[in-house]
Design a protein around this motif. Structure first.
Motif, PDB file in Angstrom:
ATOM      1  N   VAL A 245       0.835  -1.207   0.000  1.00 29.56           N
ATOM      2  CA  VAL A 245       0.000   0.000   0.000  1.00 29.56           C
ATOM      3  C   VAL A 245       0.869   1.256   0.000  1.00 29.56           C
ATOM      4  N   ALA A 246       1.911   1.251   0.851  1.00 31.29           N
ATOM      5  CA  ALA A 246       2.791   2.420   0.941  1.00 31.29           C
ATOM      6  C   ALA A 246       3.495   2.681  -0.385  1.00 31.29           C
ATOM      7  N   TYR A 247       3.939   1.626  -1.047  1.00 28.94           N
ATOM      8  CA  TYR A 247       4.640   1.782  -2.322  1.00 28.94           C
ATOM      9  C   TYR A 247       3.722   2.411  -3.366  1.00 28.94           C
ATOM     10  N   LEU A 248       2.496   1.915  -3.440  1.00 27.32           N
ATOM     11  CA  LEU A 248       1.555   2.451  -4.426  1.00 27.32           C
ATOM     12  C   LEU A 248       1.159   3.886  -4.102  1.00 27.32           C
ATOM     13  N   LEU A 249       1.004   4.194  -2.812  1.00 30.95           N
ATOM     14  CA  LEU A 249       0.652   5.560  -2.427  1.00 30.95           C
ATOM     15  C   LEU A 249       1.782   6.535  -2.736  1.00 30.95           C
ATOM     16  N   VAL A 250       3.020   6.093  -2.558  1.00 29.60           N
ATOM     17  CA  VAL A 250       4.165   6.951  -2.894  1.00 29.60           C
ATOM     18  C   VAL A 250       4.181   7.235  -4.392  1.00 29.60           C
ATOM     19  N   LEU A 251       3.995   6.185  -5.205  1.00 27.53           N
ATOM     20  CA  LEU A 251       3.956   6.385  -6.655  1.00 27.53           C
ATOM     21  C   LEU A 251       2.814   7.319  -7.050  1.00 27.53           C
ATOM     22  N   LEU A 252       1.664   7.131  -6.419  1.00 24.39           N
ATOM     23  CA  LEU A 252       0.511   7.988  -6.713  1.00 24.39           C
ATOM     24  C   LEU A 252       0.815   9.434  -6.347  1.00 24.39           C
ATOM     25  N   GLY A 253       1.423   9.640  -5.181  1.00 23.38           N
ATOM     26  CA  GLY A 253       1.754  10.993  -4.756  1.00 23.38           C
ATOM     27  C   GLY A 253       2.758  11.662  -5.673  1.00 23.38           C
ATOM     28  N   VAL A 254       3.785  10.913  -6.073  1.00 22.39           N
ATOM     29  CA  VAL A 254       4.794  11.461  -6.994  1.00 22.39           C
ATOM     30  C   VAL A 254       4.153  11.808  -8.330  1.00 22.39           C
ATOM     31  N   GLY A 255       3.319  10.907  -8.833  1.00 22.29           N
ATOM     32  CA  GLY A 255       2.657  11.162 -10.112  1.00 22.29           C
ATOM     33  C   GLY A 255       1.749  12.373 -10.058  1.00 22.29           C
ATOM     34  N   ILE A 256       1.009  12.524  -8.969  1.00 23.12           N
ATOM     35  CA  ILE A 256       0.118  13.682  -8.839  1.00 23.12           C
ATOM     36  C   ILE A 256       0.917  14.975  -8.769  1.00 23.12           C
ATOM     37  N   ALA A 257       1.980  14.974  -7.955  1.00 21.95           N
ATOM     38  CA  ALA A 257       2.785  16.191  -7.810  1.00 21.95           C
ATOM     39  C   ALA A 257       3.394  16.615  -9.144  1.00 21.95           C
ATOM     40  N   LEU A 258       3.944  15.652  -9.880  1.00 20.73           N
ATOM     41  CA  LEU A 258       4.539  15.975 -11.173  1.00 20.73           C
ATOM     42  C   LEU A 258       3.484  16.438 -12.175  1.00 20.73           C
ATOM     43  N   SER A 259       2.356  15.760 -12.186  1.00 14.64           N
ATOM     44  CA  SER A 259       1.301  16.106 -13.147  1.00 14.64           C
ATOM     45  C   SER A 259       0.764  17.507 -12.896  1.00 14.64           C
ATOM     46  N   VAL A 260       0.469  17.820 -11.634  1.00 21.65           N
ATOM     47  CA  VAL A 260      -0.053  19.152 -11.313  1.00 21.65           C
ATOM     48  C   VAL A 260       0.955  20.219 -11.720  1.00 21.65           C
ATOM     49  N   ARG A 261       2.219  19.988 -11.411  1.00 20.67           N
ATOM     50  CA  ARG A 261       3.252  20.971 -11.759  1.00 20.67           C
ATOM     51  C   ARG A 261       3.351  21.165 -13.267  1.00 20.67           C
ATOM     52  N   LEU A 262       3.335  20.082 -14.024  1.00 16.48           N
ATOM     53  CA  LEU A 262       3.483  20.176 -15.474  1.00 16.48           C
ATOM     54  C   LEU A 262       2.241  20.774 -16.130  1.00 16.48           C
ATOM     55  N   PHE A 263       1.059  20.430 -15.619  1.00 17.74           N
ATOM     56  CA  PHE A 263      -0.171  21.007 -16.162  1.00 17.74           C
ATOM     57  C   PHE A 263      -0.191  22.511 -15.946  1.00 17.74           C
ATOM     58  N   VAL A 264       0.160  22.944 -14.725  1.00 19.28           N
ATOM     59  CA  VAL A 264       0.157  24.372 -14.418  1.00 19.28           C
ATOM     60  C   VAL A 264       1.159  25.101 -15.288  1.00 19.28           C
ATOM     61  N   ARG A 265       2.347  24.513 -15.436  1.00 19.75           N
ATOM     62  CA  ARG A 265       3.391  25.153 -16.243  1.00 19.75           C
ATOM     63  C   ARG A 265       2.971  25.232 -17.705  1.00 19.75           C
ATOM     64  N   ARG A 266       2.376  24.167 -18.218  1.00 23.97           N
ATOM     65  CA  ARG A 266       2.056  24.145 -19.640  1.00 23.97           C
ATOM     66  C   ARG A 266       0.824  24.986 -19.966  1.00 23.97           C
ATOM     67  N   LEU A 267      -0.118  25.062 -19.036  1.00 21.12           N
ATOM     68  CA  LEU A 267      -1.337  25.814 -19.286  1.00 21.12           C
ATOM     69  C   LEU A 267      -1.249  27.260 -18.806  1.00 21.12           C
ATOM     70  N   GLY A 268      -0.178  27.564 -18.110  1.00 20.35           N
ATOM     71  CA  GLY A 268       0.041  28.948 -17.725  1.00 20.35           C
ATOM     72  C   GLY A 268      -0.677  29.389 -16.461  1.00 20.35           C
ATOM     73  N   ARG A 269      -1.388  28.473 -15.793  1.00 23.15           N
ATOM     74  CA  ARG A 269      -2.073  28.850 -14.543  1.00 23.15           C
ATOM     75  C   ARG A 269      -2.518  27.592 -13.779  1.00 23.15           C
TER      76      ARG A 269
END
Length: 269
Positions: A245-269
């Motif tokens: 469970v911990a391994y999957l939650l870590v992967l999920l957290g990393v994926g969410i953090a990266l995705s949010v950052r890249l979406f914000v950067r690419r969409l400008g807000r």
């Protein structure tokens, strides 16, 4: 106060609006994805659970803990289907939202931001995995692949696994300007090997010793072990379950953090 600020939805509300938009689309177009989401797992069930399972017969009990091969395979198929759904939904459709259809730009022209778009997309994939997984579970039950109500926990484990993979693939897709050969390589060298070498169809203990560490880093292996434990056909103890469970939650957290950052950067807000 500016109109945009006055009518801006809260963070969670904005994610919910994005999710609602995807669900409205899915309600009208679910037939287009039925083959990949439901029929493909059914074919795996028929080919391996019934076809291959009839060949191994009672000899499979030595590696399944005494369970029938179909019953042992069923939780893994739920996890595998969720992973494949998550990987596909976050590849070409995400790039299309940025580049071809530009639906993400249209959405962020409203008070909804890029991070909410990313989380709404991920929430939709999770909801879709629940719906298609429930249908697959019903089919599996009709073929005699369910022996315990704990298999409902297998569905939860499968959705968690699919979400972890989906979040990472979404981040990868958000970093792409052109699909090129990137998605072909992703499915050929990551998703397909993960499907074959994560203990889905046979225990990873049967793999060569030098290959087994590669299986240990696979999200699908952790999800499969969790799903089998929930269904009562896996040997995992409490410590192993928490580790999965911990391994999957870590992967999920990393994926969410990266995705949010890249979406914000690419969409400008």
């Amino acid at each position: 106060m500016a109109p945009e600020t006055a009518y801006a939805p809260g963070w969670v509300h904005g994610v919910g609006l994005v999710l609602e938009n995807h669900l409205r689309w899915y309600r009208r177009n679910w037939r287009a994805t039925a083959i990949s989401s439901v029929l493909q797992p059914l074919l795996f069930l028929l080919a391996f659970g019934l076809g291959f399972g009839s060949l191994v017969g009672s000899r499979a009990a030595a590696v399944t803990g005494g369970a029938e091969y179909l019953v042992w395979l069923a939780p893994a198929l739920l996890a595998m289907s969720a992973v494949q759904t998550g990987a596909f939904e976050m590849s070409y459709p995400v790039l299309a939202g940025f580049k071809w259809r530009r639906t993400y730009e249209a959405t962020t022209a409203t008070p909804i931001g890029g991070g909410q778009v990313a989380l709404g997309q991920l929430a939709f994939v999770a909801v879709k995995s629940v719906l298609t997984g429930a249908v697959s579970l019903l089919v599996i039950a009709l073929f005699g692949g369910v022996r315990s109500v704990g298999v409902l926990g297998s569905l939860v484990a499968a959705v968690l696994t699919g979400a972890a993979v989906a979040a990472l693939v979404m981040a990868f897709s958000a970093s792409r300007q052109d699909e090129g050969a990137a998605f072909n390589a992703l499915f050929r060298f990551v998703v397909l090997p993960m499907t074959l070498f994560s203990g889905t169809f046979f225990p990873i203990a049967n793999l060569p010793a030098w290959v087994q560490p590669l299986a240990w880093v696979s999200p699908l292996w952790h999800g499969t072990e969790l799903a089998r434990w929930a269904a009562g056909v896996g040997p995992a103890g409490a410590g192993a379950v928490l580790g999965h469970v911990a391994y999957l939650l870590v992967l999920l957290g990393v994926g969410i953090a990266l995705s949010v950052r890249l979406f914000v950067r690419r969409l400008g807000r």
